[in-house]
Scaffold this motif. Structure first.
Motif, PDB file in Angstrom:
ATOM      1  N   VAL A   1       8.650  12.168  54.561  1.00  0.00           N
ATOM      2  CA  VAL A   1       9.722  11.411  55.224  1.00  0.00           C
ATOM      3  C   VAL A   1      10.377  12.411  56.176  1.00  0.00           C
ATOM      4  CG1 VAL A   1      11.839  10.102  54.876  1.00  0.00           C
ATOM      5  CG2 VAL A   1      10.022  10.001  53.163  1.00  0.00           C
TER       6      VAL A   1
ATOM      7  N   GLY B   1      12.324  12.054  59.453  1.00  0.00           N
ATOM      8  CA  GLY B   1      13.080  11.550  60.602  1.00  0.00           C
ATOM      9  C   GLY B   1      14.221  12.429  61.057  1.00  0.00           C
TER      10      GLY B   1
ATOM     11  N   MET C   1      20.654   9.230  56.597  1.00  0.00           N
ATOM     12  CA  MET C   1      19.636   8.199  56.817  1.00  0.00           C
ATOM     13  C   MET C   1      19.276   7.541  55.498  1.00  0.00           C
ATOM     14  SD  MET C   1      17.098   9.918  59.638  1.00  0.00           S
ATOM     15  CE  MET C   1      17.710  10.399  61.258  1.00  0.00           C
TER      16      MET C   1
ATOM     17  N   TRP D   1      16.318   5.270  53.653  1.00  0.00           N
ATOM     18  CA  TRP D   1      14.883   5.009  53.803  1.00  0.00           C
ATOM     19  C   TRP D   1      14.424   4.006  52.764  1.00  0.00           C
ATOM     20  CZ3 TRP D   1      12.854   8.029  57.743  1.00  0.00           C
ATOM     21  CH2 TRP D   1      13.623   9.141  58.116  1.00  0.00           C
ATOM     22  N   GLN D   2      13.396   3.238  53.157  1.00  0.00           N
ATOM     23  CA  GLN D   2      12.783   2.309  52.210  1.00  0.00           C
ATOM     24  C   GLN D   2      11.337   2.722  51.990  1.00  0.00           C
ATOM     25  OE1 GLN D   2      14.155  -1.418  52.669  1.00  0.00           O
ATOM     26  NE2 GLN D   2      12.918  -2.305  51.070  1.00  0.00           N
ATOM     27  N   ILE D   3      11.040   3.181  50.800  1.00  0.00           N
ATOM     28  CA  ILE D   3       9.694   3.698  50.491  1.00  0.00           C
ATOM     29  C   ILE D   3       8.813   2.521  50.070  1.00  0.00           C
ATOM     30  CG2 ILE D   3       8.407   5.334  49.053  1.00  0.00           C
ATOM     31  CD1 ILE D   3      10.564   6.636  50.901  1.00  0.00           C
TER      32      ILE D   3
ATOM     33  N   MET E   1       6.758   8.891  57.370  1.00  0.00           N
ATOM     34  CA  MET E   1       7.776   7.925  57.751  1.00  0.00           C
ATOM     35  C   MET E   1       8.849   8.627  58.579  1.00  0.00           C
ATOM     36  SD  MET E   1      10.029   5.625  55.132  1.00  0.00           S
ATOM     37  CE  MET E   1       8.843   4.389  54.697  1.00  0.00           C
ATOM     38  N   SER E   2       9.056   8.159  59.798  1.00  0.00           N
ATOM     39  CA  SER E   2      10.085   8.782  60.634  1.00  0.00           C
ATOM     40  C   SER E   2      11.164   7.786  61.055  1.00  0.00           C
ATOM     41  CB  SER E   2       9.445   9.412  61.872  1.00  0.00           C
ATOM     42  OG  SER E   2       8.731   8.423  62.576  1.00  0.00           O
ATOM     43  N   GLU E   3      10.968   6.503  60.688  1.00  0.00           N
ATOM     44  CA  GLU E   3      11.955   5.477  61.053  1.00  0.00           C
ATOM     45  C   GLU E   3      12.743   5.040  59.829  1.00  0.00           C
ATOM     46  OE1 GLU E   3      12.887   3.925  64.046  1.00  0.00           O
ATOM     47  OE2 GLU E   3      11.854   5.691  64.806  1.00  0.00           O
ATOM     48  N   PRO E   4      14.011   5.430  59.725  1.00  0.00           N
ATOM     49  CA  PRO E   4      14.800   4.961  58.579  1.00  0.00           C
ATOM     50  C   PRO E   4      15.217   3.503  58.751  1.00  0.00           C
ATOM     51  CG  PRO E   4      16.160   6.289  60.038  1.00  0.00           C
ATOM     52  CD  PRO E   4      14.784   6.300  60.616  1.00  0.00           C
TER      53      PRO E   4
END
Length: 473
Positions: A76, A78, A106, A108-110, A119-122
């Motif tokens: 992750v 971002g 940020m 995040w949804q895993i 994953m770079s978009e929170p």
């Protein structure tokens, strides 16, 4: 006649590190100089802050993914500065928040089965701090309420569903905040600050309820946590640099209820507290041991139980919630100890002969369901944790209801975009389409990444075959 040995069912708690094949190997644990735990765990995943060039990143591994972790494993990533703190949402095992040196928070949804691509978009970025954000902690009973504290000496409390800072606590701390902890129902917070003061604050009234200056005389960092009965437990240093553990009654904070002096090591003591058994575990950063104490109602209040010692020093520590423990093995705590290059689970067990469920070790514990919505809490309501029984272990079936919560952040975000004032009224109609679209997008992304993986492996095989044919010739 006075009893020589105090009776306690936790007197014989012993710790045991798991076998090598059950560790998470080859992880470059972050070297950033910050006194957070660097690790967060829940019944599904373990998250570890790692070294990352050109920004900040953390790993999220499904608990069963033990063994050597490949260098190309997705992260992750971002944040544009090193990640300083991470915390899993207590009401949704797939949502994690992170605070960073880039001054942002940020959320995040895993994906349910872990990361397939980096994953770079929170889901949401929370911006408001003017300096690095070193403390992140979710509200224990209200959905989507997140607290962050930064080196700008400010505390923000966010409604994650709308992405807004609802409460800002300024001018309460003249210096860096070392840690922040919610009480059992989330109506108060306690903070430890570099000015050597412990403060108990009512965040919604924005007022200090209790304060103790020079709680610990030493200059090194302190920690303060709430216990289930409302008392505050602090760790810090004496003037002679001895590590101390103190207990305070917030009604009268002139004098501590008790002070325990331990040793003269210089690592900051991170306290981990289990409200069900009233046992507190102290893990020193840079130490190679975990000390544990039982807190009781009668003097001397804090009773030393034992020390779990190893050879290797710990860089950080993750603490599993009660829902993630194996009740059949009488496991009352599980730690995830960070070494320089690996993460090693440590299991704390109460020895019992019977295989039956030990209800005295496992009273009902806080479950995954929130007692309140964010709006209710900000309006002034309080709610105690909704308890669940662990009699048959924590049944993942409950996660079915949980998934709705997972989308809740997205739903709220969508309703916010349509500038709807009350998300609750309208969420019924747009929810299914948003959910299915999001799910479809997730599936398409996974399919694309799998296709890419297959094609790259195909190229690799062709290349290897060519090399082999040359060797054969």
């Amino acid at each position: 006649m006075r009893r020589v040995v105090r009776q306690s069912k936790f007197r014989h708690v012993f710790g045991q590190a798991v076998k090598n094949d059950q560790c998470y190997d080859d992880i470059r644990v972050s070297r950033v100089t910050w006194d957070s735990a660097f690790c967060a765990v829940n019944p599904k995943f373990v998250a570890i802050i790692i070294e990352a060039s050109g920004g900040g990143a953390f790993l999220v591994l499904p608990l069963h993914k033990t063994g050597r972790i490949d260098k190309s494993y997705p992260t992750v990533c971002g944040h544009t500065g090193p990640v300083l703190d991470i915390d899993w949402c207590p009401h949704n095992d797939q949502v994690i928040a992170s605070g960073s040196e880039d001054c942002s928070v940020m959320v995040w949804q895993i994906p349910e089965n872990g990361l397939v691509t980096s994953m770079s978009e929170p889901v949401v970025v929370l911006e408001g701090h003017s300096k690095r954000v070193g403390i992140i902690t979710w509200h224990p009973t209200a959905r989507n309420v997140l607290l962050s504290a930064g080196c700008d000496n400010q505390i923000f409390i966010w409604n994650v569903g709308t992405g807004e800072a609802m409460i800002t606590l300024e001018d309460m701390h003249p210096d860096v905040i070392y840690n922040v902890c919610w009480n059992r129902n989330g109506s108060l917070i306690c903070t430890a600050c570099k000015d050597k003061s412990i403060r108990v604050i009512d965040p919604r009234k924005e007022m200090i309820v209790a304060e103790k200056e020079k709680a610990h005389e030493g200059a090194r960092p302190m920690r303060a946590i709430f216990l289930a009965d409302g008392n505050v437990l602090t760790t810090g240093f004496s003037r002679m640099s001895e590590r101390q553990l103190a207990l305070w009654n917030i009604q009268s904070m002139d004098e501590p209820m008790t002070v325990n002096e331990m040793d003269t090591s210089n690592g900051v003591l991170l306290p981990f507290y289990d409200p069900d058994t009233n046992v507190v575990y102290l893990c020193g950063k840079g130490d190679s041991s975990i000390r544990y104490f039982e807190i009781t109602d009668e003097a001397p209040y804090v009773h030393y139980l034992n020390t779990f010692a190893t050879k290797e020093p710990q860089r950080g520590m993750g603490y599993m919630t009660k829902r993630g423990l194996d009740v059949n093995k009488c496991e009352i705590a599980r730690f995830y100890k960070l070494h320089e290059r690996k993460c090693e689970p440590i299991v704390m067990t109460v020895p019992r002969k019977s295989d039956l469920f030990q209800d005295d070790l496992y009273p009902d514990t806080a479950g995954p369901d929130p007692a309140l919505e964010a709006e209710e809490w900000f309006e002034g309501k309080n709610g105690d944790p909704i308890l669940i029984s662990l009699k048959n272990g924590y049944v993942p079936g409950k996660n079915r209801e949980f998934k709705v919560v997972k989308k809740n952040i997205l739903d709220c975000k969508a309703t916010k975009n349509t500038e709807n004032s009350s998300p609750a009224n309208k969420s019924a109609s747009p929810t299914p389409s948003i959910k299915s679209e999001a799910k479809l997008e997730e599936i398409l992304k996974e399919i694309k990444s799998l296709k890419d993986l297959v094609s790259s492996q195909e190229k690799r095989i062709i290349k290897l075959e060519e090399q082999m044919s040359k060797i054969a010739i």
